[in-house]
Write an enzyme that holds these catalytic residues in place. Sequence first.
Site, PDB file in Angstrom:
ATOM      1  N   GLY A 117      74.179  85.551   1.531  1.00 18.02           N
ATOM      2  CA  GLY A 117      75.202  86.206   0.714  1.00 18.02           C
ATOM      3  C   GLY A 117      76.495  86.425   1.494  1.00 18.02           C
ATOM      4  O   GLY A 117      76.596  86.055   2.668  1.00 18.02           O
TER       5      GLY A 117
ATOM      6  N   THR B  83      72.899  91.172  -7.167  1.00 19.28           N
ATOM      7  CA  THR B  83      74.208  91.842  -7.223  1.00 19.28           C
ATOM      8  C   THR B  83      74.994  91.584  -8.518  1.00 19.28           C
ATOM      9  O   THR B  83      76.153  91.988  -8.604  1.00 19.28           O
ATOM     10  CB  THR B  83      75.079  91.412  -6.019  1.00 19.28           C
ATOM     11  OG1 THR B  83      75.157  89.979  -6.009  1.00 19.28           O
ATOM     12  CG2 THR B  83      74.481  91.887  -4.714  1.00 19.28           C
TER      13      THR B  83
ATOM     14  N   TYR C 193      71.707  97.748 -12.677  1.00 20.15           N
ATOM     15  CA  TYR C 193      71.960  97.465 -11.259  1.00 20.15           C
ATOM     16  C   TYR C 193      71.934  98.760 -10.438  1.00 20.15           C
ATOM     17  O   TYR C 193      71.222  98.844  -9.429  1.00 20.15           O
ATOM     18  CB  TYR C 193      73.316  96.751 -11.104  1.00 20.15           C
ATOM     19  CG  TYR C 193      73.793  96.633  -9.670  1.00 20.15           C
ATOM     20  CD1 TYR C 193      73.194  95.735  -8.793  1.00 20.15           C
ATOM     21  CD2 TYR C 193      74.846  97.421  -9.187  1.00 20.15           C
ATOM     22  CE1 TYR C 193      73.637  95.632  -7.466  1.00 20.15           C
ATOM     23  CE2 TYR C 193      75.284  97.321  -7.885  1.00 20.15           C
ATOM     24  CZ  TYR C 193      74.678  96.419  -7.027  1.00 20.15           C
ATOM     25  OH  TYR C 193      75.114  96.335  -5.721  1.00 20.15           O
TER      26      TYR C 193
ATOM     27  N   LYS D  31      69.223  99.836  -7.544  1.00 19.99           N
ATOM     28  CA  LYS D  31      69.617 100.154  -6.157  1.00 19.99           C
ATOM     29  C   LYS D  31      69.183 101.570  -5.788  1.00 19.99           C
ATOM     30  O   LYS D  31      68.753 101.823  -4.661  1.00 19.99           O
ATOM     31  CB  LYS D  31      71.133  99.982  -5.978  1.00 19.99           C
ATOM     32  CG  LYS D  31      71.650  98.560  -6.115  1.00 19.99           C
ATOM     33  CD  LYS D  31      71.196  97.622  -5.008  1.00 19.99           C
ATOM     34  CE  LYS D  31      71.849  97.919  -3.681  1.00 19.99           C
ATOM     35  NZ  LYS D  31      71.449  96.914  -2.645  1.00 19.99           N
TER      36      LYS D  31
ATOM     37  N   TRP E  14      82.798  97.845  -3.876  1.00 24.01           N
ATOM     38  CA  TRP E  14      83.825  96.839  -4.181  1.00 24.01           C
ATOM     39  C   TRP E  14      83.971  95.830  -3.026  1.00 24.01           C
ATOM     40  O   TRP E  14      85.051  95.682  -2.448  1.00 24.01           O
ATOM     41  CB  TRP E  14      85.164  97.523  -4.476  1.00 24.01           C
ATOM     42  CG  TRP E  14      85.173  98.438  -5.667  1.00 24.01           C
ATOM     43  CD1 TRP E  14      84.099  99.066  -6.242  1.00 24.01           C
ATOM     44  CD2 TRP E  14      86.315  98.834  -6.437  1.00 24.01           C
ATOM     45  NE1 TRP E  14      84.504  99.816  -7.313  1.00 24.01           N
ATOM     46  CE2 TRP E  14      85.861  99.701  -7.456  1.00 24.01           C
ATOM     47  CE3 TRP E  14      87.683  98.548  -6.356  1.00 24.01           C
ATOM     48  CZ2 TRP E  14      86.729 100.271  -8.380  1.00 24.01           C
ATOM     49  CZ3 TRP E  14      88.553  99.124  -7.280  1.00 24.01           C
ATOM     50  CH2 TRP E  14      88.078  99.966  -8.282  1.00 24.01           C
TER      51      TRP E  14
HETATM   52  N1  NAI Z   1      79.289  92.870  -3.896  1.00 26.05           N
HETATM   53  C1  NAI Z   1      79.669  94.143  -4.088  1.00 26.05           C
HETATM   54  O1  NAI Z   1      80.737  94.425  -4.653  1.00 26.05           O
HETATM   55  C2  NAI Z   1      78.821  95.260  -3.593  1.00 26.05           C
HETATM   56  C3  NAI Z   1      77.663  95.005  -2.894  1.00 26.05           C
HETATM   57  N2  NAI Z   1      76.895  96.049  -2.446  1.00 26.05           N
HETATM   58  C4  NAI Z   1      75.654  95.779  -1.724  1.00 26.05           C
HETATM   59  O2  NAI Z   1      75.982  95.075  -0.536  1.00 26.05           O
HETATM   60  C5  NAI Z   1      74.894  94.240  -0.160  1.00 26.05           C
HETATM   61  C6  NAI Z   1      75.371  92.841   0.128  1.00 26.05           C
HETATM   62  O3  NAI Z   1      75.867  92.295  -1.067  1.00 26.05           O
HETATM   63  P1  NAI Z   1      76.740  90.955  -1.124  1.00 26.05           P
HETATM   64  O4  NAI Z   1      76.692  90.238   0.172  1.00 26.05           O
HETATM   65  O5  NAI Z   1      78.042  91.325  -1.693  1.00 26.05           O
HETATM   66  O6  NAI Z   1      75.912  90.153  -2.243  1.00 26.05           O
HETATM   67  P2  NAI Z   1      75.669  88.605  -2.450  1.00 26.05           P
HETATM   68  O7  NAI Z   1      75.246  88.463  -3.873  1.00 26.05           O
HETATM   69  O8  NAI Z   1      76.802  87.805  -1.927  1.00 26.05           O
HETATM   70  O9  NAI Z   1      74.408  88.323  -1.507  1.00 26.05           O
HETATM   71  C7  NAI Z   1      73.140  88.803  -1.775  1.00 26.05           C
HETATM   72  C8  NAI Z   1      72.150  87.820  -1.172  1.00 26.05           C
HETATM   73  O10 NAI Z   1      70.843  88.338  -1.384  1.00 26.05           O
HETATM   74  C9  NAI Z   1      69.998  87.263  -1.684  1.00 26.05           C
HETATM   75  N3  NAI Z   1      68.801  87.741  -2.380  1.00 26.05           N
HETATM   76  C10 NAI Z   1      68.645  88.071  -3.697  1.00 26.05           C
HETATM   77  N4  NAI Z   1      67.376  88.411  -3.952  1.00 26.05           N
HETATM   78  C11 NAI Z   1      66.705  88.298  -2.775  1.00 26.05           C
HETATM   79  C12 NAI Z   1      65.349  88.474  -2.396  1.00 26.05           C
HETATM   80  N5  NAI Z   1      64.424  88.843  -3.293  1.00 26.05           N
HETATM   81  N6  NAI Z   1      65.000  88.246  -1.110  1.00 26.05           N
HETATM   82  C13 NAI Z   1      65.924  87.851  -0.199  1.00 26.05           C
HETATM   83  N7  NAI Z   1      67.216  87.679  -0.488  1.00 26.05           N
HETATM   84  C14 NAI Z   1      67.606  87.888  -1.765  1.00 26.05           C
HETATM   85  C15 NAI Z   1      70.835  86.321  -2.535  1.00 26.05           C
HETATM   86  O11 NAI Z   1      70.294  85.015  -2.527  1.00 26.05           O
HETATM   87  C16 NAI Z   1      72.183  86.425  -1.831  1.00 26.05           C
HETATM   88  O12 NAI Z   1      72.316  85.428  -0.832  1.00 26.05           O
HETATM   89  C17 NAI Z   1      73.877  94.361  -1.306  1.00 26.05           C
HETATM   90  O13 NAI Z   1      72.906  95.319  -0.950  1.00 26.05           O
HETATM   91  C18 NAI Z   1      74.694  94.888  -2.458  1.00 26.05           C
HETATM   92  O14 NAI Z   1      73.904  95.595  -3.386  1.00 26.05           O
HETATM   93  C19 NAI Z   1      77.263  97.349  -2.617  1.00 26.05           C
HETATM   94  C20 NAI Z   1      78.405  97.665  -3.301  1.00 26.05           C
HETATM   95  C21 NAI Z   1      79.267  96.645  -3.857  1.00 26.05           C
END
Ligand code: NAI
Length: 295
Positions: A9, A61, A124, A128, A149
């Site tokens: 991600g 996400t 969502y 979380k 964000w």
């Molecule tokens: N994107 C945003 O705006 C926000 C993100 N977050 C949190 O930040 C963290 C990182 O998010 P991002 O990098 O932005 O998201 P992203 O969607 O870019 O990456 C998430 C990754 O998790 C992987 N994934 C999904 N299900 C999985 C599983 N069962 N096992 C292993 N991997 C799995 C996906 O394949 C993806 O590569 C997450 O915990 C998200 O909830 C928190 C607030 C806002």
Amino acid sequence: MILVFGSGGQLGQELAALARQRGLALRGLTRAQVDIANPSQVENALAEARPSVIINAGAYTKVDRAEAEPAEAMQANATGPGVLAKACAAAGLPLIHVSTDYVFDGSQPGTYRESDPIAPLGVYGRSKAAGEHAIREILSEHVIVRTSWVYGVYGANFLKTILRLAGEREELRIVADQRGCPTSTADLAEALLAVAQALGKGRAVFGTYHFAGSGATTWHGFAQRIVAAQQPFTGRFVPVLPIRTDEYPTPAQRPANSELDSSRFSETFGYTARPWADAVDHAVEQLLAPLGTTP
Ligand SMILES: NC(=O)C1=CN([C@@H]2O[C@H](COP(=O)(O)OP(=O)(O)OC[C@H]3O[C@@H](n4cnc5c(N)ncnc54)[C@H](O)[C@@H]3O)[C@@H](O)[C@H]2O)C=CC1
């Protein structure tokens, strides 16, 4: 060695890039390599990699799609963290987990602190919140970092969408009545490595923290800054018009205010994110400067 789950991600890729730059030992496992909700895959990964700390960057996400796919969201965001916590407890390892501002309902004026009551508005946020709860129940040696964000140079995010739309549309209409803190993956990765370092030194920093870009804005303000930052590189100006949430209906309801107070994180780990607008300018420059046009 730091072991990162969900490393494909936007945050996972940034963590890998930053660790490489710093010469830190970090190994990433993508969703295709290990599903965090699969106990045997997680246990095998820990036994094989023998890390000193785990970072969970994996999550479901898609905030709107989660409304139609609650089981998938719960699997990744609630079951997965529970599985990781159990495996960490068995192996005697600390877990660093990332959570979200969307655990709050946004009805509170001012900033949200870690102790404020959660009341997620959608699937969502609920998934979380359930993930946070599972970790707290199972593993005392955890650090949960709530952020908001999130955007960066890797993966898909609001900043990249706005850059694309700025090239395609004559004007943009963006929601101006939801307030929050844009957070760069570059700053978030720094923050998580600071947590890993503190844990490596044996500091008892366990608990929940807020970490987000400094200052706050609306999605409209965020978009305006992105458009202003791209103009010197593309020569293109696009007006960004403010609209209300009810003019842009989405399947998931979002908090009207999710401004996070990151002071507990700064005081504990000695690191504060850049002012959000500076971080936006930097990300836009990183994305557009290599394309050849200079301001
Ligand atoms: N994107 C945003 O705006 C926000 C993100 N977050 C949190 O930040 C963290 C990182 O998010 P991002 O990098 O932005 O998201 P992203 O969607 O870019 O990456 C998430 C990754 O998790 C992987 N994934 C999904 N299900 C999985 C599983 N069962 N096992 C292993 N991997 C799995 C996906 O394949 C993806 O590569 C997450 O915990 C998200 O909830 C928190 C607030 C806002």
